[in-house]
Design a protein around this motif. Structure first.
Motif, PDB file in Angstrom:
ATOM      1  N   ILE A   1       4.688 -21.624 -12.690  1.00  0.00           N
ATOM      2  CA  ILE A   1       4.379 -20.253 -13.107  1.00  0.00           C
ATOM      3  C   ILE A   1       3.556 -19.544 -12.034  1.00  0.00           C
ATOM      4  CG2 ILE A   1       2.300 -20.811 -14.477  1.00  0.00           C
ATOM      5  CD1 ILE A   1       4.891 -18.088 -15.214  1.00  0.00           C
ATOM      6  N   LEU A   2       2.673 -20.284 -11.354  1.00  0.00           N
ATOM      7  CA  LEU A   2       1.904 -19.653 -10.263  1.00  0.00           C
ATOM      8  C   LEU A   2       2.836 -19.169  -9.163  1.00  0.00           C
ATOM      9  CD1 LEU A   2      -1.350 -21.565  -9.372  1.00  0.00           C
ATOM     10  CD2 LEU A   2      -1.066 -19.354 -10.492  1.00  0.00           C
ATOM     11  N   ALA A   3       3.811 -19.992  -8.799  1.00  0.00           N
ATOM     12  CA  ALA A   3       4.764 -19.587  -7.759  1.00  0.00           C
ATOM     13  C   ALA A   3       5.516 -18.335  -8.205  1.00  0.00           C
ATOM     14  CB  ALA A   3       5.732 -20.725  -7.464  1.00  0.00           C
ATOM     15  N   GLU A   4       5.875 -18.265  -9.488  1.00  0.00           N
ATOM     16  CA  GLU A   4       6.590 -17.086 -10.000  1.00  0.00           C
ATOM     17  C   GLU A   4       5.679 -15.856  -9.979  1.00  0.00           C
ATOM     18  OE1 GLU A   4       9.181 -17.381 -13.377  1.00  0.00           O
ATOM     19  OE2 GLU A   4       9.256 -19.561 -13.203  1.00  0.00           O
ATOM     20  N   MET A   5       4.389 -16.054 -10.264  1.00  0.00           N
ATOM     21  CA  MET A   5       3.458 -14.913 -10.205  1.00  0.00           C
ATOM     22  C   MET A   5       3.354 -14.372  -8.776  1.00  0.00           C
ATOM     23  SD  MET A   5       0.452 -16.180 -12.797  1.00  0.00           S
ATOM     24  CE  MET A   5      -0.614 -14.761 -12.545  1.00  0.00           C
ATOM     25  N   PHE A   6       3.278 -15.272  -7.798  1.00  0.00           N
ATOM     26  CA  PHE A   6       3.193 -14.811  -6.407  1.00  0.00           C
ATOM     27  C   PHE A   6       4.502 -14.148  -5.980  1.00  0.00           C
ATOM     28  CE2 PHE A   6      -0.570 -17.528  -6.260  1.00  0.00           C
ATOM     29  CZ  PHE A   6      -1.431 -16.726  -5.526  1.00  0.00           C
ATOM     30  N   ASP A   7       5.611 -14.676  -6.471  1.00  0.00           N
ATOM     31  CA  ASP A   7       6.904 -14.058  -6.158  1.00  0.00           C
ATOM     32  C   ASP A   7       6.958 -12.646  -6.749  1.00  0.00           C
ATOM     33  OD1 ASP A   7       9.533 -14.412  -4.984  1.00  0.00           O
ATOM     34  OD2 ASP A   7      10.296 -14.302  -7.021  1.00  0.00           O
ATOM     35  N   SER A   8       6.493 -12.497  -8.002  1.00  0.00           N
ATOM     36  CA  SER A   8       6.461 -11.167  -8.629  1.00  0.00           C
ATOM     37  C   SER A   8       5.525 -10.237  -7.865  1.00  0.00           C
ATOM     38  CB  SER A   8       6.021 -11.274 -10.097  1.00  0.00           C
ATOM     39  OG  SER A   8       7.011 -11.937 -10.852  1.00  0.00           O
ATOM     40  N   ALA A   9       4.369 -10.744  -7.439  1.00  0.00           N
ATOM     41  CA  ALA A   9       3.416  -9.906  -6.683  1.00  0.00           C
ATOM     42  C   ALA A   9       4.076  -9.391  -5.406  1.00  0.00           C
ATOM     43  CB  ALA A   9       2.160 -10.709  -6.353  1.00  0.00           C
ATOM     44  N   ARG A  10       4.824 -10.242  -4.715  1.00  0.00           N
ATOM     45  CA  ARG A  10       5.502  -9.804  -3.493  1.00  0.00           C
ATOM     46  C   ARG A  10       6.556  -8.748  -3.808  1.00  0.00           C
ATOM     47  NH1 ARG A  10       8.489 -13.599  -2.592  1.00  0.00           N
ATOM     48  NH2 ARG A  10      10.339 -12.370  -3.052  1.00  0.00           N
TER      49      ARG A  10
ATOM     50  N   VAL B   1       6.462  -6.664  -6.330  1.00  0.00           N
ATOM     51  CA  VAL B   1       5.708  -5.441  -6.650  1.00  0.00           C
ATOM     52  C   VAL B   1       5.298  -4.747  -5.353  1.00  0.00           C
ATOM     53  CG1 VAL B   1       3.530  -4.561  -7.585  1.00  0.00           C
ATOM     54  CG2 VAL B   1       4.903  -6.196  -8.923  1.00  0.00           C
ATOM     55  N   ALA B   2       4.760  -5.504  -4.402  1.00  0.00           N
ATOM     56  CA  ALA B   2       4.332  -4.925  -3.122  1.00  0.00           C
ATOM     57  C   ALA B   2       5.517  -4.270  -2.414  1.00  0.00           C
ATOM     58  CB  ALA B   2       3.704  -6.005  -2.244  1.00  0.00           C
ATOM     59  N   ASP B   3       6.689  -4.910  -2.463  1.00  0.00           N
ATOM     60  CA  ASP B   3       7.890  -4.325  -1.853  1.00  0.00           C
ATOM     61  C   ASP B   3       8.264  -3.027  -2.555  1.00  0.00           C
ATOM     62  OD1 ASP B   3       8.000  -6.455  -0.119  1.00  0.00           O
ATOM     63  OD2 ASP B   3       9.653  -7.471  -1.133  1.00  0.00           O
ATOM     64  N   GLN B   4       8.305  -3.067  -3.891  1.00  0.00           N
ATOM     65  CA  GLN B   4       8.671  -1.880  -4.685  1.00  0.00           C
ATOM     66  C   GLN B   4       7.729  -0.716  -4.417  1.00  0.00           C
ATOM     67  OE1 GLN B   4      10.056  -4.182  -8.746  1.00  0.00           O
ATOM     68  NE2 GLN B   4       8.959  -2.282  -9.014  1.00  0.00           N
TER      69      GLN B   4
ATOM     70  N   GLY C   1       2.019  -2.022   4.825  1.00  0.00           N
ATOM     71  CA  GLY C   1       0.830  -2.170   5.659  1.00  0.00           C
ATOM     72  C   GLY C   1      -0.108  -3.273   5.200  1.00  0.00           C
ATOM     73  N   GLY C   2       0.176  -3.880   4.060  1.00  0.00           N
ATOM     74  CA  GLY C   2      -0.674  -4.951   3.538  1.00  0.00           C
ATOM     75  C   GLY C   2      -1.195  -4.611   2.159  1.00  0.00           C
ATOM     76  N   TYR C   3      -1.774  -5.618   1.544  1.00  0.00           N
ATOM     77  CA  TYR C   3      -2.301  -5.444   0.185  1.00  0.00           C
ATOM     78  C   TYR C   3      -3.259  -6.580  -0.105  1.00  0.00           C
ATOM     79  CZ  TYR C   3       1.675  -8.599  -0.684  1.00  0.00           C
ATOM     80  OH  TYR C   3       2.578  -9.631  -0.644  1.00  0.00           O
TER      81      TYR C   3
ATOM     82  N   VAL D   1      -2.801  -6.898  -7.943  1.00  0.00           N
ATOM     83  CA  VAL D   1      -2.121  -6.492  -6.711  1.00  0.00           C
ATOM     84  C   VAL D   1      -2.635  -5.095  -6.378  1.00  0.00           C
ATOM     85  CG1 VAL D   1       0.084  -6.084  -5.555  1.00  0.00           C
ATOM     86  CG2 VAL D   1      -0.066  -7.792  -7.410  1.00  0.00           C
ATOM     87  N   LEU D   2      -3.405  -5.007  -5.283  1.00  0.00           N
ATOM     88  CA  LEU D   2      -4.056  -3.747  -4.907  1.00  0.00           C
ATOM     89  C   LEU D   2      -3.543  -3.309  -3.543  1.00  0.00           C
ATOM     90  CD1 LEU D   2      -7.306  -5.390  -5.923  1.00  0.00           C
ATOM     91  CD2 LEU D   2      -6.883  -3.099  -6.787  1.00  0.00           C
ATOM     92  N   GLY D   3      -3.207  -2.022  -3.416  1.00  0.00           N
ATOM     93  CA  GLY D   3      -2.727  -1.542  -2.126  1.00  0.00           C
ATOM     94  C   GLY D   3      -2.716  -0.031  -2.066  1.00  0.00           C
ATOM     95  N   GLY D   4      -2.329   0.457  -0.892  1.00  0.00           N
ATOM     96  CA  GLY D   4      -2.238   1.895  -0.698  1.00  0.00           C
ATOM     97  C   GLY D   4      -3.477   2.500  -0.066  1.00  0.00           C
ATOM     98  N   ARG D   5      -4.464   1.665   0.251  1.00  0.00           N
ATOM     99  CA  ARG D   5      -5.647   2.102   1.007  1.00  0.00           C
ATOM    100  C   ARG D   5      -6.193   0.900   1.763  1.00  0.00           C
ATOM    101  NH1 ARG D   5     -10.509   0.334  -1.204  1.00  0.00           N
ATOM    102  NH2 ARG D   5     -10.610  -0.007  -3.456  1.00  0.00           N
ATOM    103  N   ARG D   6      -7.147   1.156   2.674  1.00  0.00           N
ATOM    104  CA  ARG D   6      -7.792   0.045   3.391  1.00  0.00           C
ATOM    105  C   ARG D   6      -8.909  -0.520   2.527  1.00  0.00           C
ATOM    106  NH1 ARG D   6      -6.130  -0.874   8.531  1.00  0.00           N
ATOM    107  NH2 ARG D   6      -7.676  -2.449   8.939  1.00  0.00           N
ATOM    108  N   PHE D   7      -9.073  -1.844   2.547  1.00  0.00           N
ATOM    109  CA  PHE D   7     -10.130  -2.499   1.783  1.00  0.00           C
ATOM    110  C   PHE D   7     -11.186  -3.052   2.720  1.00  0.00           C
ATOM    111  CE2 PHE D   7      -6.272  -2.834  -0.769  1.00  0.00           C
ATOM    112  CZ  PHE D   7      -6.719  -2.255  -1.947  1.00  0.00           C
ATOM    113  N   GLY D   8     -12.430  -3.043   2.249  1.00  0.00           N
ATOM    114  CA  GLY D   8     -13.507  -3.646   3.020  1.00  0.00           C
ATOM    115  C   GLY D   8     -13.594  -5.146   2.793  1.00  0.00           C
TER     116      GLY D   8
END
Ligand code: AMP
Ligand code: ZN
Length: 117
Positions: free
Chosen positions: A64-73, A75-78, A83-85, A106-113
């Motif tokens: 299930i963890l592998a599936e969660m990471f696959d879903s996160a990727r 989501v990032a593609d969609q 530029g990263g997340y 899954v956080l993205g769309g800006r730069r993080f510190g």
């Protein structure tokens, strides 16, 4: 642990008893928009089966963890996060964890510190 916990907010979302904005749905995971976004993209990826948090994850959860990471990727593609997340699991009070159903931010769309606040 039962597949679903009656008093769990994210189990209720999975059952359609609480509202959510779907981003991605797979056989074993569900991704939806965070109600209080901390970035232009802020999506939560959860397993359909109730798991309390990352500290409760064991070898038996590898699939299930592998599936969660696959879903996160996916989501990032969609979401166009070329530029990263950032991916985050909060565990326990010191992290600010509030919902006791395993979720991958899954956080993205800006730069993080770094370090994070
Ligand atoms: P955590 O602090 O890691 O436990 O994250 C829980 C997240 O769930 C927070 O970012 C909240 O904004 C989010 N959240 C709480 N209730 C809802 C809800 N009904 N729909 C979507 N996101 C929620
Ligand atoms: Zn749950």
């Amino acid at each position: 642990m039962a597949d679903s916990q009656p008093d769990c907010l994210f189990c209720r979302i999975l059952e359609g008893d609480a509202p959510s904005t779907e981003v991605l749905s797979t056989d074993n995971t569900y991704a939806f928009r965070d109600i209080n976004p901390m970035a232009p993209t802020h999506v939560l990826v959860i397993p359909r089966r109730h798991v309390t948090d990352a500290a409760a994850v064991g070898a038996e959860h590898g699939g299930i963890l592998a599936e969660m990471f696959d879903s996160a990727r996916q989501v990032a593609d969609q979401e166009g996060l070329a530029g990263g997340y950032r991916l985050v699991f909060n565990v326990g009070d010191d992290s600010g964890n509030t919902v006791p159903h395993l979720h991958l931010h899954v956080l993205g769309g800006r730069r993080f510190g770094w370090p994070p606040g």
